[in-house]
Design a protein around this motif. Structure first.
Motif, PDB file in Angstrom:
ATOM      1  N   SER A 149      39.681 -30.618 -15.534  1.00  0.00           N
ATOM      2  CA  SER A 149      38.239 -30.765 -15.344  1.00  0.00           C
ATOM      3  C   SER A 149      37.485 -29.496 -15.715  1.00  0.00           C
ATOM      4  O   SER A 149      36.263 -29.525 -15.895  1.00  0.00           O
ATOM      5  N   ALA A 150      38.185 -28.375 -15.842  1.00  0.00           N
ATOM      6  CA  ALA A 150      37.521 -27.122 -16.222  1.00  0.00           C
ATOM      7  C   ALA A 150      37.098 -27.105 -17.677  1.00  0.00           C
ATOM      8  O   ALA A 150      36.243 -26.291 -18.066  1.00  0.00           O
ATOM      9  N   ASN A 151      37.667 -27.971 -18.508  1.00  0.00           N
ATOM     10  CA  ASN A 151      37.439 -27.855 -19.948  1.00  0.00           C
ATOM     11  C   ASN A 151      35.970 -27.945 -20.320  1.00  0.00           C
ATOM     12  O   ASN A 151      35.452 -27.118 -21.075  1.00  0.00           O
ATOM     13  N   TRP A 152      35.277 -28.947 -19.797  1.00  0.00           N
ATOM     14  CA  TRP A 152      33.892 -29.142 -20.246  1.00  0.00           C
ATOM     15  C   TRP A 152      32.922 -28.135 -19.655  1.00  0.00           C
ATOM     16  O   TRP A 152      32.061 -27.618 -20.391  1.00  0.00           O
ATOM     17  N   PRO A 153      32.984 -27.793 -18.369  1.00  0.00           N
ATOM     18  CA  PRO A 153      32.106 -26.694 -17.916  1.00  0.00           C
ATOM     19  C   PRO A 153      32.332 -25.396 -18.689  1.00  0.00           C
ATOM     20  O   PRO A 153      31.375 -24.709 -19.054  1.00  0.00           O
ATOM     21  N   CYS A 154      33.601 -25.065 -18.965  1.00  0.00           N
ATOM     22  CA  CYS A 154      33.890 -23.823 -19.688  1.00  0.00           C
ATOM     23  C   CYS A 154      33.445 -23.912 -21.146  1.00  0.00           C
ATOM     24  O   CYS A 154      32.859 -22.963 -21.694  1.00  0.00           O
ATOM     25  N   ALA A 155      33.731 -25.033 -21.801  1.00  0.00           N
ATOM     26  CA  ALA A 155      33.394 -25.173 -23.214  1.00  0.00           C
ATOM     27  C   ALA A 155      31.887 -25.187 -23.432  1.00  0.00           C
ATOM     28  O   ALA A 155      31.369 -24.551 -24.364  1.00  0.00           O
ATOM     29  N   LEU A 156      31.145 -25.898 -22.576  1.00  0.00           N
ATOM     30  CA  LEU A 156      29.698 -25.960 -22.749  1.00  0.00           C
ATOM     31  C   LEU A 156      29.037 -24.633 -22.393  1.00  0.00           C
ATOM     32  O   LEU A 156      28.035 -24.258 -22.999  1.00  0.00           O
ATOM     33  N   ARG A 157      29.584 -23.939 -21.409  1.00  0.00           N
ATOM     34  CA  ARG A 157      29.085 -22.593 -21.135  1.00  0.00           C
ATOM     35  C   ARG A 157      29.277 -21.700 -22.364  1.00  0.00           C
ATOM     36  O   ARG A 157      28.420 -20.882 -22.708  1.00  0.00           O
ATOM     37  N   THR A 158      30.403 -21.870 -23.065  1.00  0.00           N
ATOM     38  CA  THR A 158      30.687 -21.038 -24.233  1.00  0.00           C
ATOM     39  C   THR A 158      29.729 -21.336 -25.382  1.00  0.00           C
ATOM     40  O   THR A 158      29.147 -20.412 -25.968  1.00  0.00           O
ATOM     41  N   THR A 159      29.535 -22.613 -25.733  1.00  0.00           N
ATOM     42  CA  THR A 159      28.627 -22.919 -26.840  1.00  0.00           C
ATOM     43  C   THR A 159      27.191 -22.561 -26.504  1.00  0.00           C
ATOM     44  O   THR A 159      26.425 -22.140 -27.375  1.00  0.00           O
ATOM     45  N   GLN A 160      26.823 -22.713 -25.242  1.00  0.00           N
ATOM     46  CA  GLN A 160      25.476 -22.307 -24.847  1.00  0.00           C
ATOM     47  C   GLN A 160      25.295 -20.799 -25.005  1.00  0.00           C
ATOM     48  O   GLN A 160      24.242 -20.322 -25.388  1.00  0.00           O
ATOM     49  N   ARG A 161      26.349 -20.077 -24.738  1.00  0.00           N
ATOM     50  CA  ARG A 161      26.268 -18.618 -24.743  1.00  0.00           C
ATOM     51  C   ARG A 161      26.248 -18.034 -26.154  1.00  0.00           C
ATOM     52  O   ARG A 161      25.571 -17.039 -26.419  1.00  0.00           O
ATOM     53  N   ILE A 162      26.980 -18.647 -27.084  1.00  0.00           N
ATOM     54  CA  ILE A 162      27.155 -18.019 -28.395  1.00  0.00           C
ATOM     55  C   ILE A 162      26.320 -18.658 -29.498  1.00  0.00           C
ATOM     56  O   ILE A 162      26.210 -18.088 -30.581  1.00  0.00           O
ATOM     57  N   LEU A 163      25.717 -19.833 -29.236  1.00  0.00           N
ATOM     58  CA  LEU A 163      24.981 -20.542 -30.286  1.00  0.00           C
ATOM     59  C   LEU A 163      23.519 -20.710 -29.911  1.00  0.00           C
ATOM     60  O   LEU A 163      23.193 -20.947 -28.739  1.00  0.00           O
ATOM     61  N   PRO A 164      22.619 -20.628 -30.882  1.00  0.00           N
ATOM     62  CA  PRO A 164      21.217 -20.949 -30.629  1.00  0.00           C
ATOM     63  C   PRO A 164      21.056 -22.451 -30.467  1.00  0.00           C
ATOM     64  O   PRO A 164      21.932 -23.224 -30.860  1.00  0.00           O
ATOM     65  N   PRO A 165      19.947 -22.933 -29.896  1.00  0.00           N
ATOM     66  CA  PRO A 165      19.771 -24.366 -29.674  1.00  0.00           C
ATOM     67  C   PRO A 165      19.951 -25.226 -30.917  1.00  0.00           C
ATOM     68  O   PRO A 165      20.497 -26.326 -30.846  1.00  0.00           O
ATOM     69  N   SER A 166      19.498 -24.738 -32.078  1.00  0.00           N
ATOM     70  CA  SER A 166      19.586 -25.554 -33.297  1.00  0.00           C
ATOM     71  C   SER A 166      21.019 -25.779 -33.743  1.00  0.00           C
ATOM     72  O   SER A 166      21.292 -26.720 -34.489  1.00  0.00           O
ATOM     73  N   GLU A 167      21.954 -24.935 -33.295  1.00  0.00           N
ATOM     74  CA  GLU A 167      23.343 -25.058 -33.717  1.00  0.00           C
ATOM     75  C   GLU A 167      24.253 -25.616 -32.622  1.00  0.00           C
ATOM     76  O   GLU A 167      25.436 -25.852 -32.866  1.00  0.00           O
TER      77      GLU A 167
ATOM     78  N   SER B 137      22.003 -31.388 -22.035  1.00  0.00           N
ATOM     79  CA  SER B 137      22.357 -30.822 -20.731  1.00  0.00           C
ATOM     80  C   SER B 137      22.265 -29.303 -20.752  1.00  0.00           C
ATOM     81  O   SER B 137      21.993 -28.687 -19.711  1.00  0.00           O
ATOM     82  N   GLN B 138      22.463 -28.682 -21.906  1.00  0.00           N
ATOM     83  CA  GLN B 138      22.400 -27.222 -22.003  1.00  0.00           C
ATOM     84  C   GLN B 138      20.969 -26.700 -21.990  1.00  0.00           C
ATOM     85  O   GLN B 138      20.755 -25.494 -21.851  1.00  0.00           O
TER      86      GLN B 138
ATOM     87  N   VAL C 252      25.506 -27.710 -13.466  1.00  0.00           N
ATOM     88  CA  VAL C 252      24.954 -28.920 -14.078  1.00  0.00           C
ATOM     89  C   VAL C 252      26.060 -29.762 -14.698  1.00  0.00           C
ATOM     90  O   VAL C 252      26.153 -30.980 -14.477  1.00  0.00           O
ATOM     91  N   THR C 253      26.933 -29.131 -15.479  1.00  0.00           N
ATOM     92  CA  THR C 253      28.023 -29.860 -16.110  1.00  0.00           C
ATOM     93  C   THR C 253      28.971 -30.451 -15.084  1.00  0.00           C
ATOM     94  O   THR C 253      29.419 -31.594 -15.215  1.00  0.00           O
ATOM     95  N   GLY C 254      29.283 -29.688 -14.039  1.00  0.00           N
ATOM     96  CA  GLY C 254      30.198 -30.170 -13.021  1.00  0.00           C
ATOM     97  C   GLY C 254      29.662 -31.363 -12.260  1.00  0.00           C
ATOM     98  O   GLY C 254      30.378 -32.350 -12.040  1.00  0.00           O
ATOM     99  N   VAL C 255      28.401 -31.311 -11.855  1.00  0.00           N
ATOM    100  CA  VAL C 255      27.821 -32.430 -11.107  1.00  0.00           C
ATOM    101  C   VAL C 255      27.718 -33.675 -11.991  1.00  0.00           C
ATOM    102  O   VAL C 255      28.025 -34.792 -11.550  1.00  0.00           O
TER     103      VAL C 255
END
Length: 459
Positions: free
Chosen positions: A122-140, A351-352, A362-365
Motif C-alpha cells: 500500500s506504500a507504493n502509491w503514496p510514495c510514488a505520487l509524492r515523488t512525481t509531485q516533488r520532481i515534476l511541474p504540473p504540466s508534466e 489529486s496532486q 490525501v493519497t492514503g485516504v
C-alpha cells in the motif's frame, strides 16, 4: 549502469526526472508481479497446502484489509518522513513478504505473509505520487503518473512469462520459485533507487501557516475549506468509479471469456494483449495531456479532455455481453482496456493539486476509500454473476445470474466520476504554463514546486 544519470551532478534536469519516473514504473511493476503471482498459481498452491476456495477468498480479504490500513498509515508517514527512505524500505518489506509467501508451509502462514504483503504494498502509491509531485511541474505530472501507472500493466504482462519459465505443472511444489525470483527483483530495485536519488531531491516541503485574516482553510491545504472539501469529494467519487471498471475487468474478464467459449490458452493470450493495450493507454494519456498543455491549453483543460476521452471508451462494455464469440469481442475489449487504465494518470494529477505538504494523507485516504468500496463491489459482482445473495436473488432465479448488469455498471462508472469532477471541482482561472522546478543539490527543493503549484491553482 552508464545509462543512469550521474549521481554527483548538481544539475537535476529533465533526463534525471524521467529516469526517476522509470524507477517508479519498475516499483509498480514489481508490486503487481508480487500481487498476481498468487492469483495465477492459486490452484497449484491450494493443492499443495490443502485449502479450499473459501480459504483462498479469505487470503484475498486479508490482503484487501491490510491494504486499507496500510494506505492510511503510509499516507501519514510520507508526509512526515522523506520518501527517499520510506519508499525503498517499503519495497524491501513487500519483497520479503512476497519471498516468504514462496516459503509458506501452511494456509495460516501464507495468509499471514499475504496480509503483510498488502500492508507493505500500500506504500507504493503514496510514495510514488509524492515523488512525481516533488520532481515534476504540473504540466508534466500526468506524463510522469502515466509512466508509473503503466508498471501495473507491464507487471501483469511479464508475470505469466516468469511463471511459464519457472513453474512445472508436473511438479506442483515448483509454484514456490516465481515468488522467490520476484522477491529478489524487489531487492535489486532498492539499489537502483539509492543509486539514482538523493535525500535532498525528495526533501519534505515546509510552508508557513496561512495568514489569520485570510479565507478559511483546511489543515491539509492552502485552498479555502469549502473548495478543498468539494474537490476531495469529487476525487472520492472519481477513484471509486474508475476502479470499479478496472477491477471488474481485471478479476472477472478471464472467467467471462471462458464462459462464452474461449479456451484457456486463448484467454491467457488475450490477457497479455489486454494488458499491453492498457499499458499503451496509460502512456498515451500522459503524453497527450503533456502535448495539449505545450500547445497552449491550460493544464486543467488538457487533463479533462484526455480523461473524458479515455472514460468514454469503456462504453463499449454495453455491447460486450451481447456479442457472439469472434474477432469483434476481443477487439472491443482491447479498446476498453486502453481507456480503463488511461483514466488513471490524470486522476493522480488531480489529486496532486490539492496539497503539497499533505499529499501522502490525501493519497492514503483516497486509497482506503477505494479499497473498501472495491470489497463491496466484488461481493456485488459475485451475487449478480451467480444469482445468489440478496441482490442476485432479487433480479435472477437462484443460480441463474448474469454478467450483463456488471458490464453496464463498468461502462458508465468512469463517466459518472467525470461528471462528479465537473460538478464539484470549481472554477479554475487561466494562467500561463509554469516552468519545471529547479532541484538544488542540497536542501528542500521548495521554490520551484511552489511556483509550479501556484500555476495549477491559478490555471
Amino acid at each position: 549502469m552508464s545509462s543512469i544519470p550521474d549521481l554527483r551532478s548538481t544539475d537535476r534536469g529533465r533526463r534525471w526526472r524521467w529516469w526517476a519516473c522509470c524507477l517508479l514504473l519498475l516499483a509498480t511493476m514489481i508490486n503487481y508481479m508480487d500481487r498476481l503471482t498468487l492469483n495465477l498459481l492459486a490452484t497449484a498452491i491450494q493443492k499443495d497446502l490443502d485449502f479450499d476456495d473459501l480459504g483462498y477468498a479469505r487470503i484475498e480479504v486479508a490482503f484487501a484489509l491490510a491494504f486499507c490500513v496500510g494506505a492510511i498509515a503510509f499516507g501519514f508517514l510520507v508526509d512526515r518522513w522523506n520518501v527517499f527512505w520510506v519508499y525503498p524500505l517499503a519495497v524491501i518489506a513487500w519483497s520479503a513478504a512476497g519471498l516468504f509467501s514462496g516459503l509458506a508451509q501452511s494456509f495460516t502462514s501464507l495468509l499471514l505473509f499475504r496480509f503483510l504483503l498488502g500492508l507493505a504494498e500500500s506504500a507504493n502509491w503514496p510514495c510514488a505520487l509524492r515523488t512525481t509531485q516533488r520532481i515534476l511541474p504540473p504540466s508534466e505530472r500526468s506524463m510522469g503518473n502515466s509512466i508509473l501507472q503503466s508498471g501495473a500493466a507491464l507487471g501483469a504482462v511479464l508475470i505469466p512469462l516468469v511463471i511459464f519459465l519457472l513453474f512445472d505443472e508436473a511438479r506442483p511444489s515448483t509454484w514456490r520459485r516465481p515468488f522467490l525470483v520476484v522477491g529478489a527483483c524487489g531487492m535489486l530495485w532498492v539499489f537502483l533507487w539509492w543509486g539514482s536519488v538523493r535525500p535532498a531531491d525528495l526533501a519534505l516541503a515546509h510552508r508557513a501557516p496561512p495568514a489569520s485574516n485570510g479565507p478559511a482553510q483546511t489543515a491539509l491545504s492552502s485552498l479555502p475549506r469549502d473548495l478543498f472539501v468539494r474537490r476531495f469529494a469529487a476525487l472520492i467519487v472519481l477513484v471509486i468509479s474508475i476502479n470499479m471498471t478496472w477491477h471488474f475487468l481485471r478479476a472477472w474478464l478471464p472467467k467471462y471469456l471462458l464462459k462464452v467459449g474461449h479456451s484457456q490458452n486463448e484467454t491467457n493470450f488475450f490477457s497479455s494483449a489486454y494488458y499491453v493495450f492498457s499499458d499503451v493507454g496509460a502512456l498515451t494519456a500522459g503524453f497527450a495531456t503533456l502535448m495539449l498543455a505545450r500547445r497552449g491549453l491550460t493544464v486543467y483543460t488538457s487533463r479533462r479532455l484526455v480523461f473524458v476521452s479515455c472514460a468514454a471508451m469503456p462504453l463499449l462494455c454495453l455491447a460486450i455481453p451481447f456479442l457472439p464469440r469472434g474477432l469483434l469481442l476481443p477487439c472491443l475489449l482491447l479498446v476498453v482496456g486502453f481507456g480503463a487504465l488511461g483514466v488513471f494518470p490524470n486522476y493522480y494529477s488531480f489529486s496532486q493539486d490539492l496539497t503539497t505538504r499533505h499529499q501522502g494523507k490525501v493519497t492514503g485516504v483516497l486509497g482506503c476509500c477505494c479499497w473498501l468500496a472495491m470489497a463491496g463491489w466484488q461481493e456485488l459482482i459475485g451475487q449478480l454473476v451467480q444469482g445468489k445473495g440478496l441482490l442476485g436473488e432479487l433480479f435472477y432465479s437462484p443460480g441463474q445470474g448474469s454478467y450483463v448488469p456488471c458490464f453496464i455498471i463498468a461502462a458508465l462508472a468512469p463517466l459518472v466520476g467525470f461528471a462528479a469532477l465537473m460538478l464539484l471541482w470549481g472554477p479554475v482561472p487561466t494562467a500561463p504554463p509554469q516552468p519545471a522546478p529547479t532541484l538544488p543539490s542540497s536542501g528542500p527543493a521548495e521554490a520551484g514546486i511552489l511556483a509550479a503549484e501556484k500555476g495549477v491553482k491559478q490555471g
